[in-house]
Design a protein around this motif. Structure first.
Motif, mmCIF file in Angstrom:
data_model
loop_
_atom_site.group_PDB
_atom_site.id
_atom_site.type_symbol
_atom_site.label_atom_id
_atom_site.label_comp_id
_atom_site.label_asym_id
_atom_site.label_seq_id
_atom_site.Cartn_x
_atom_site.Cartn_y
_atom_site.Cartn_z
ATOM 1 N N GLN A 1 11.239 -2.845 -3.791
ATOM 2 C CA GLN A 1 10.439 -2.003 -4.676
ATOM 3 C C GLN A 1 10.327 -0.581 -4.135
ATOM 4 O O GLN A 1 10.328 0.387 -4.906
ATOM 5 N N THR A 2 10.231 -0.441 -2.812
ATOM 6 C CA THR A 2 10.146 0.887 -2.199
ATOM 7 C C THR A 2 11.328 1.746 -2.626
ATOM 8 O O THR A 2 11.167 2.898 -3.084
ATOM 9 N N LEU B 1 6.927 8.106 6.856
ATOM 10 C CA LEU B 1 5.774 7.551 7.570
ATOM 11 C C LEU B 1 5.858 6.022 7.625
ATOM 12 O O LEU B 1 5.507 5.403 8.631
ATOM 13 N N LEU B 2 6.357 5.441 6.548
ATOM 14 C CA LEU B 2 6.525 3.981 6.506
ATOM 15 C C LEU B 2 7.481 3.504 7.592
ATOM 16 O O LEU B 2 7.315 2.415 8.155
ATOM 17 N N THR C 1 0.837 -1.204 0.000
ATOM 18 C CA THR C 1 0.000 0.000 0.000
ATOM 19 C C THR C 1 0.869 1.251 0.000
ATOM 20 O O THR C 1 0.609 2.207 -0.739
ATOM 21 N N PHE C 2 1.896 1.265 0.849
ATOM 22 C CA PHE C 2 2.812 2.413 0.848
ATOM 23 C C PHE C 2 3.472 2.580 -0.520
ATOM 24 O O PHE C 2 3.618 3.705 -1.013
ATOM 25 N N ASN C 3 3.857 1.489 -1.126
ATOM 26 C CA ASN C 3 4.497 1.574 -2.438
ATOM 27 C C ASN C 3 3.552 2.134 -3.490
ATOM 28 O O ASN C 3 3.970 2.866 -4.395
ATOM 29 N N THR C 4 2.268 1.782 -3.382
ATOM 30 C CA THR C 4 1.285 2.328 -4.324
ATOM 31 C C THR C 4 1.179 3.839 -4.180
ATOM 32 O O THR C 4 1.085 4.575 -5.181
ATOM 33 N N VAL C 5 1.206 4.329 -2.936
ATOM 34 C CA VAL C 5 1.177 5.777 -2.711
ATOM 35 C C VAL C 5 2.436 6.424 -3.285
ATOM 36 O O VAL C 5 2.376 7.505 -3.900
ATOM 37 N N LEU C 6 3.561 5.770 -3.105
ATOM 38 C CA LEU C 6 4.808 6.301 -3.671
ATOM 39 C C LEU C 6 4.738 6.372 -5.189
ATOM 40 O O LEU C 6 5.166 7.373 -5.799
#
Length: 780
Positions: free
Chosen positions: A649-650, A634-635, A601-606
């Motif tokens: 991926q991040t 935040l992550l 989910t964090f990666n999608t926001v990124l």
């Protein structure tokens, strides 16, 4: 009934009469006790007084055990010792323990107390056999005390010297100091412990099976195989521990639950071998009988019980088919099904089932076989099986069967859509991502027919279910499956229509329903539709027209709250629609709701922050990048789950975005973060960052980064882009040689001074952005 009319009864006749009461169906408990009292008080009745013996009490205990009367069983043992000075034998104790199993509810503690008592040599005539231990384990099984059952098995193994060392037991050890408060299972004076037999192991497997400990079931099955191999090699104790059909059925059930198709097929084949072996033994037995020799033991299982099952039955086939259908299918890089497809094995077993068992497949077997088509999206095969069960075997499908076919349609849509994106070169979305798709608009016209056809088949099947009615009437699970087909088929209008239909049918949408609906929004990138899903979830509680109490109304009409899956799909929707601000907004709202976003989910926001920037101004791009860094922050903060950490991926997303937009220093900072977290950066990340330094006319920093590349094992001379950048950096370095000497003296000091920390100004600058979002947190 004729016992009381016998003129001169004796103890043997009394025992036979009580035994007859035990064998009756149902057992004649009162009559058995009456016979005993009649014999004991014979003198008062004008007949000879009889003296009960060990067989009398054994038969009487059997009567009590069959009806689960534990108290009477304990009373018999007490009377034997106190009134008649008779020590109970192994049969009496084993039967009394089995009474604890028949009791409602089972009484495991009493069974263990009896076991402890019976292993005291002063309390028993002889010693306990394995039957008593098996009876105790059976009580534990019914009481779902699987750990205690394993502990007792291990104790038997160790005390009888079944293993030379503890090496074989290590993987199965359950460290339990006591069982239900008992300090010791067996009496300290116990000197003889029987070796566990196949019934012991099978009963422990059943205990684990009853408690859903599927891995344990297979561990014990593996242990049985090892013991059998030791016996065959002459290294065991000579115990016949080859699994019987009941134990194999337990192993099949575990394989079915765990989706272990290979093991399931192996165990099914073993059951077939048991059947072939039985036929061979029967043939040899007939030869002996013809010669005047009859060995009845040939018809018995190794432990003396007559086997209840020889070879696989319908249950075994259903479990094996289901195991094949649940097995995960590992696709290749192009999404193709591998050569070994277990769903095909399931269909093969369906065809074989009738031949072996002489019974046609039932609705459960067909449903399991169709279920195998779901994961691989073989919807046409699913429809063929549906037609075959109705026409060939006259089996009526139920709602579970139809739902499996709907699931196959949905998976077929998803696979076809994935292939379309791969072939078209668009891995992110099917819509163009620049405009939101209104809920009333026609769906994306570029989706191929192979995406649409399974969806249309699913909708047609749903209509067929509604017309059939009865057991085929669609439930909420069926509607959810059909809705998923619409979602994967990029038909947002039909997905919302199905929501209205199911509500008209009196069904209540679940969190899965809204999650599927949000997936439909995500597939076409419709932020407007996603907002409507959130609104519908708020309204899902509704208002009751009934005059119920507020407490009942709140319990029955409580709105459905979004979960991590729904938020994740909504955030992906914002990404596809090129609305990064909303993606961050939803992430913050998700965390504020107490949910834990995962790394994906964090990666999608990124990705939402770093994509679709070609038409933005330089200022806007850098603001986006600052937000992306804040999301990374935040992550890594306490707001995310402890197990949620940046992955490869991040870092790929952040480094590529920073390097591509002229911020190589920031990109190098995250390269070092990446390495400190155990990830070796790909050469593409180094290449992009070195190239960015070259474009920014910063040759010393480029050279320093290339030196770090060499430490990671990359030879930049072999990389054309980096080699060109290296040559340019050298030329520039000749011009600014003095500056190069100043900055490369201490590389570590250079890195620590130039790389921004978590408290750097550009990171904290995004806090103002967060404060802005907090004011509008409920806007979406």
């Amino acid at each position: 009934g004729s016992y009381g009319t016998i003129a001169k009864p004796n103890t043997r006749l009394m025992n036979r009469a009580i035994d007859a009461c035990a064998r009756a169906s149902p057992p004649l408990v009162d009559e058995a006790w009456t016979i005993l009292h009649h014999g004991e008080e014979g003198g008062k009745l004008g007949t000879r007084r009889l003296c009960p013996n060990i067989y009398t009490f054994g038969s009487l205990t059997s009567v009590c055990a069959k009806v689960g009367d534990v108290n009477k069983s304990l009373e018999i043992i007490k009377r034997m010792k106190n009134d008649y000075k008779i020590l109970p034998n192994a049969v009496v104790y084993a039967t009394a323990i089995s009474a604890c199993e028949k009791s409602m509810p089972p009484k495991p503690q009493l069974a263990l107390n009896l076991l402890h008592e019976a292993t005291n040599p002063s309390n028993i005539d002889g010693s306990l056999t394995v039957v008593a231990y098996n009876a105790a384990i059976s009580v534990l099984s019914r009481a779902e005390k699987w750990k205690d059952a394993i502990n007792l098995l291990q104790l038997m193994e160790q005390r009888c010297g079944l293993f030379d060392t503890n090496e074989e037991v290590t993987n199965h050890q359950i460290n339990i100091k006591s069982i239900d408060g008992a300090s010791n299972l067996l009496h300290p004076d116990c000197t003889v412990t029987p070796a566990p037999d196949v019934v012991t192991y099978g009963t422990v497997m059943a205990a684990c099976e009853r408690s859903g400990q599927w891995t344990r079931v297979l561990e014990i099955a593996d242990k049985l195989d090892k013991l059998c191999a030791q016996d065959n090699a002459g290294k065991g104790l000579g115990q016949c521990v080859e699994m019987d059909s009941m134990a194999i059925t337990s192993a099949l059930h575990a394989c079915q639950q765990l989706g272990m198709a290979d093991k399931a097929l192996m165990y099914l084949e073993r059951m077939k071998q048991l059947k072939r072996q039985h036929h061979t033994n029967s043939h040899d037995n007939r030869k002996k009988k013809d010669k005047g020799h009859h060995d009845s033991s040939l018809n018995l299982s190794p432990n003396g019980r007559r086997p209840s099952l020889i070879g696989p039955d319908s249950v075994a086939y259903r479990l094996a088919i289901s195991a094949c259908s649940r097995a995960r299918t590992n696709y290749d890089v192009e999404g193709n099904i591998p050569s070994r497809a277990y769903w095909e094995d399931g269909i093969r077993l369906l065809d074989e089932m009738e031949e072996v068992t002489a019974k046609p497949p039932d609705v459960v077997a067909y449903t399991a076989a169709i279920g195998g088509c779901v994961d691989v999206g073989e919807y046409l095969t699913a429809f063929e099986l549906l037609e075959r069960m109705e026409k060939r075997h006259n089996v009526t499908p139920n709602v579970v069967t139809y739902t499996a076919v709907l699931g196959a349609c949905a998976s077929a849509c998803a696979k076809a859509s994935w292939r379309y994106r791969e072939n078209s070169g668009d891995n992110n979305r099917i819509s163009d991502g620049t405009n939101t798709v209104n809920i009333s608009y026609t769906q994306v016209s570029s989706v191929k027919d192979e995406v649409k056809m399974p969806k249309l088949a699913a909708l047609a099947l749903l209509e067929r279910m509604k017309k059939k009615g009865g057991k085929a009437t669609p439930n909420i699970v069926a509607y959810n499956a059909a809705m998923r087909a619409c979602a994967e088929g990029h038909d947002l209008i039909s997905a919302f229509r199905l929501l209205s239909e199911l509500q008209d049918e009196g069904l209540k949408p679940t969190v899965v329903t809204f999650g599927t609906l949000m997936t439909a929004c995500e597939r076409v990138g419709s932020v407007e539709a996603a907002g409507k899903v959130f609104q519908l979830m708020k309204e899902s509680g509704g208002a009751s027209n009934a005059d119920n109490s507020n407490e009942i109304q709140n319990a029955e009409y409580k709105p459905i709250t979004p979960n991590e899956i729904i938020y994740g799909a909504a955030i992906s929707t914002c990404r596809k629609a090129a609305q990064p601000d909303r993606a961050v907004l939803l992430l913050r709202k998700m965390i504020k709701s107490g949910l834990a976003p995962n790394t994906a989910t964090f990666n999608t926001v990124l990705m939402a922050q770093t994509e679709f920037t070609s038409k933005l101004s330089k200022k806007d791009i850098h603001e986006r990048l600052d937000v992306a860094i804040a999301v990374y922050k935040l992550l890594n903060s306490d707001h995310s789950h402890k197990d949620t950490k940046p992955n490869r991926q991040t870092y790929n997303i952040i480094v590529q975005a920073l390097a591509s937009n002229g911020r190589p220093l920031d990109a190098e900072y995250f390269l070092n973060k990446m390495r400190s977290n155990g990830y070796t950066p790909d050469v593409d990340l180094f290449t992009s960052t070195v190239t960015a330094y070259e474009r920014n006319k910063e040759p010393m920093k480029a050279l320093s980064l290339m030196e770090s590349m060499r430490r990671d094992g990359y030879d930049f001379y072999d990389i054309k882009v980096v080699n060109e950048a290296f040559k340019k950096a050298i030329r520039l370095a000749d011009v600014v040689q003095r500056g190069l000497k100043k900055t490369t003296g201490d590389n570590d000091a250079y890195l620590s001074s130039t790389f921004p920390s978590s408290s750097s100004p550009y990171v904290n600058a995004t806090d103002a952005f967060y404060l802005h979002l907090e004011k509008d947190v409920d806007r979406f």
